[in-house]
Design an enzyme around this catalytic site. Structure first.
Site, PDB file in Angstrom:
ATOM      1  N   SER A   9     -28.564 -60.303  -1.069  1.00 48.32           N
ATOM      2  CA  SER A   9     -28.095 -59.417  -0.001  1.00 48.32           C
ATOM      3  C   SER A   9     -28.077 -57.973  -0.471  1.00 48.32           C
ATOM      4  CB  SER A   9     -26.682 -59.820   0.420  1.00 48.32           C
ATOM      5  OG  SER A   9     -26.106 -58.766   1.172  1.00 48.32           O
ATOM      6  N   HIS A  34     -31.827 -60.681   2.333  1.00 50.38           N
ATOM      7  CA  HIS A  34     -30.722 -60.818   3.300  1.00 50.38           C
ATOM      8  C   HIS A  34     -30.182 -59.421   3.635  1.00 50.38           C
ATOM      9  CE1 HIS A  34     -27.440 -63.063   5.241  1.00 50.38           C
ATOM     10  NE2 HIS A  34     -26.626 -62.137   4.768  1.00 50.38           N
ATOM     11  N   ASP A  36     -27.450 -57.337   5.776  1.00 48.72           N
ATOM     12  CA  ASP A  36     -26.156 -57.428   6.459  1.00 48.72           C
ATOM     13  C   ASP A  36     -25.935 -56.224   7.360  1.00 48.72           C
ATOM     14  OD1 ASP A  36     -24.940 -59.870   5.447  1.00 48.72           O
ATOM     15  OD2 ASP A  36     -24.997 -58.897   3.491  1.00 48.72           O
ATOM     16  N   MET A  38     -23.475 -54.437   9.961  1.00 44.44           N
ATOM     17  CA  MET A  38     -22.052 -54.410  10.335  1.00 44.44           C
ATOM     18  C   MET A  38     -21.774 -53.225  11.244  1.00 44.44           C
ATOM     19  SD  MET A  38     -20.293 -55.284   6.701  1.00 44.44           S
ATOM     20  CE  MET A  38     -20.900 -56.641   5.682  1.00 44.44           C
ATOM     21  N   HIS A  67     -28.646 -60.557   9.217  1.00 44.42           N
ATOM     22  CA  HIS A  67     -27.348 -61.164   9.545  1.00 44.42           C
ATOM     23  C   HIS A  67     -26.531 -60.139  10.328  1.00 44.42           C
ATOM     24  CE1 HIS A  67     -23.327 -62.846   7.706  1.00 44.42           C
ATOM     25  NE2 HIS A  67     -23.403 -63.046   9.001  1.00 44.42           N
ATOM     26  N   MET A  69     -23.473 -58.867  11.990  1.00 47.98           N
ATOM     27  CA  MET A  69     -22.007 -58.992  12.118  1.00 47.98           C
ATOM     28  C   MET A  69     -21.560 -57.902  13.085  1.00 47.98           C
ATOM     29  SD  MET A  69     -21.333 -59.781   8.120  1.00 47.98           S
ATOM     30  CE  MET A  69     -22.944 -59.141   7.723  1.00 47.98           C
ATOM     31  N   MET A 138     -20.311 -68.888   6.728  1.00 46.27           N
ATOM     32  CA  MET A 138     -19.646 -67.853   5.933  1.00 46.27           C
ATOM     33  C   MET A 138     -18.655 -68.548   5.003  1.00 46.27           C
ATOM     34  SD  MET A 138     -20.878 -64.868   6.574  1.00 46.27           S
ATOM     35  CE  MET A 138     -19.774 -64.147   5.357  1.00 46.27           C
ATOM     36  N   PHE A 144     -17.351 -57.687   3.574  1.00 47.76           N
ATOM     37  CA  PHE A 144     -17.447 -57.066   2.252  1.00 47.76           C
ATOM     38  C   PHE A 144     -18.103 -58.023   1.253  1.00 47.76           C
ATOM     39  CE2 PHE A 144     -13.848 -55.358   4.521  1.00 47.76           C
ATOM     40  CZ  PHE A 144     -14.102 -53.983   4.456  1.00 47.76           C
ATOM     41  N   ASP A 176     -22.978 -68.041   2.680  1.00 47.39           N
ATOM     42  CA  ASP A 176     -22.928 -66.595   2.413  1.00 47.39           C
ATOM     43  C   ASP A 176     -21.515 -66.182   2.017  1.00 47.39           C
ATOM     44  OD1 ASP A 176     -23.419 -63.889   2.388  1.00 47.39           O
ATOM     45  OD2 ASP A 176     -23.764 -63.696   4.545  1.00 47.39           O
ATOM     46  N   GLY A 177     -21.403 -65.676   0.774  1.00 47.06           N
ATOM     47  CA  GLY A 177     -20.127 -65.132   0.322  1.00 47.06           C
ATOM     48  C   GLY A 177     -19.592 -65.822  -0.911  1.00 47.06           C
ATOM     49  N   GLY A 198     -24.958 -61.425  -3.034  1.00 43.91           N
ATOM     50  CA  GLY A 198     -25.019 -59.977  -3.095  1.00 43.91           C
ATOM     51  C   GLY A 198     -24.612 -59.441  -4.447  1.00 43.91           C
TER      52      GLY A 198
HETATM   53  C1  DX5 Z   1     -20.428 -60.470   3.721  1.00 38.57           C
HETATM   54  C2  DX5 Z   1     -21.923 -60.522   3.811  1.00 38.57           C
HETATM   55  C3  DX5 Z   1     -22.570 -61.125   2.623  1.00 38.57           C
HETATM   56  C4  DX5 Z   1     -22.316 -60.362   1.350  1.00 38.57           C
HETATM   57  C5  DX5 Z   1     -22.138 -61.364   0.253  1.00 38.57           C
HETATM   58  O1  DX5 Z   1     -19.883 -60.155   4.947  1.00 38.57           O
HETATM   59  O2  DX5 Z   1     -22.338 -61.256   4.945  1.00 38.57           O
HETATM   60  O3  DX5 Z   1     -23.965 -61.314   2.809  1.00 38.57           O
HETATM   61  O4  DX5 Z   1     -23.364 -59.492   0.991  1.00 38.57           O
HETATM   62  O5  DX5 Z   1     -21.718 -60.697  -0.879  1.00 38.57           O
HETATM   63  P1  DX5 Z   1     -21.236 -61.487  -2.193  1.00 38.57           P
HETATM   64  O6  DX5 Z   1     -22.380 -62.346  -2.607  1.00 38.57           O
HETATM   65  O7  DX5 Z   1     -20.926 -60.402  -3.139  1.00 38.57           O
HETATM   66  O8  DX5 Z   1     -20.028 -62.314  -1.790  1.00 38.57           O
HETATM   67 ZN    ZN Z   2     -24.541 -61.814   5.071  1.00 37.17          ZN
END
Ligand code: DX5
Ligand code: ZN
Length: 219
Positions: A9, A34, A36, A38, A67, A69, A138, A144, A176-177, A198
């Site tokens: 990510s 990936h 993200d 937001m 993705h 959000m 998730m 974050f 993810d996460g 990420g």
């Molecule tokens: C969070 C994102 C993730 C994020 C994951 O809201 O959707 O894709 O980048 O980050 P890590 O791998 O650091 O948890």
């Molecule tokens: Zn994501």
């Protein structure tokens, strides 16, 4: 043993050097990029819009896994499709007519996905499973990078694996996460097909080594 796809990510990359970050993902042996998105409303953080996707598109031929959000994803899905997204995943919690959003993505020639936050059960998405290419679980509350994986979410991956088999469906299951070298075995063992990472990816010195470790490959 399940050998998952790895989707780093760019949320954890340096936003001032995003092209370079995508090139690093390309060179690492990872499978998808990936992205993200937001909006500061669906989640308490802001990232970027379709222009980032089109500006990054020349840096790799890997699939772009966008993705969303964001609230009201239907209003921006066409722009992300035009910008070069391959998979477009929106949040079930952000829409009323999820089936309509899935069809919108499909009709644009892209691969639709639906994501659910930790508090949403798999049953809420069950009716839509025949229509999607990806379900994104998730494993942290979205917004974050760098949070810890919520282990109870892993049961949802197992439930999806079993429903997919029982109904003879073929969607991919992504998580993810909070995925890193320590937690990846738990996610793989649950039967996950796509591991999104990420902070683990961008903090790794040896990115190819990290990708291989996330896939569960031992050399
Ligand atoms: C969070 C994102 C993730 C994020 C994951 O809201 O959707 O894709 O980048 O980050 P890590 O791998 O650091 O948890
Ligand atoms: Zn994501």
């Amino acid at each position: 043993m399940n050998r998952p796809l790895i989707a780093p990510s760019i949320l954890s990359a340096n936003f001032a050097r995003m092209g370079e970050a995508v090139s690093e993902i390309d060179r690492s042996g990872a499978d998808w990029v990936h992205i993200d998105v937001m909006d500061g409303s669906f989640v308490p953080n802001l990232t970027f819009g379709p222009k980032m996707v089109s500006d990054l598109r020349p840096y790799t031929r890997l699939p772009f896994d966008v993705h969303l959000m964001i609230q009201n994803p239907d209003s921006l899905i066409p722009a992300f499709a035009e910008a070069g997204a391959d998979y477009i995943t929106f949040h079930l919690e952000a829409v009323i007519h999820a089936h309509r959003s899935v069809q919108l993505i499909r009709n644009l020639g892209k691969k639709p996905g639906i994501s659910i936050v930790p508090s949403t059960p798999v049953s809420h998405v069950e009716e839509l499973l025949p229509y999607v290419d990806q379900i994104l679980i998730m494993t942290v509350n979205p917004g974050f990078g760098g949070q810890s994986l919520i282990t109870t979410c892993l049961d949802k991956i197992k439930q999806l694996v079993s429903i997919r088999k029982a109904k003879d469906l073929s969607f991919l299951i992504a998580a993810d996460g909070g995925i890193n070298q320590d937690t990846a075995p738990l996610v793989r063992n649950a039967g996950c097909d796509v591991l999104i990472a990420g902070s683990a990816f961008f903090s790794a010195q040896d990115k190819t080594g990290l990708v291989n470790a996330l896939k569960g490959e031992v050399f």
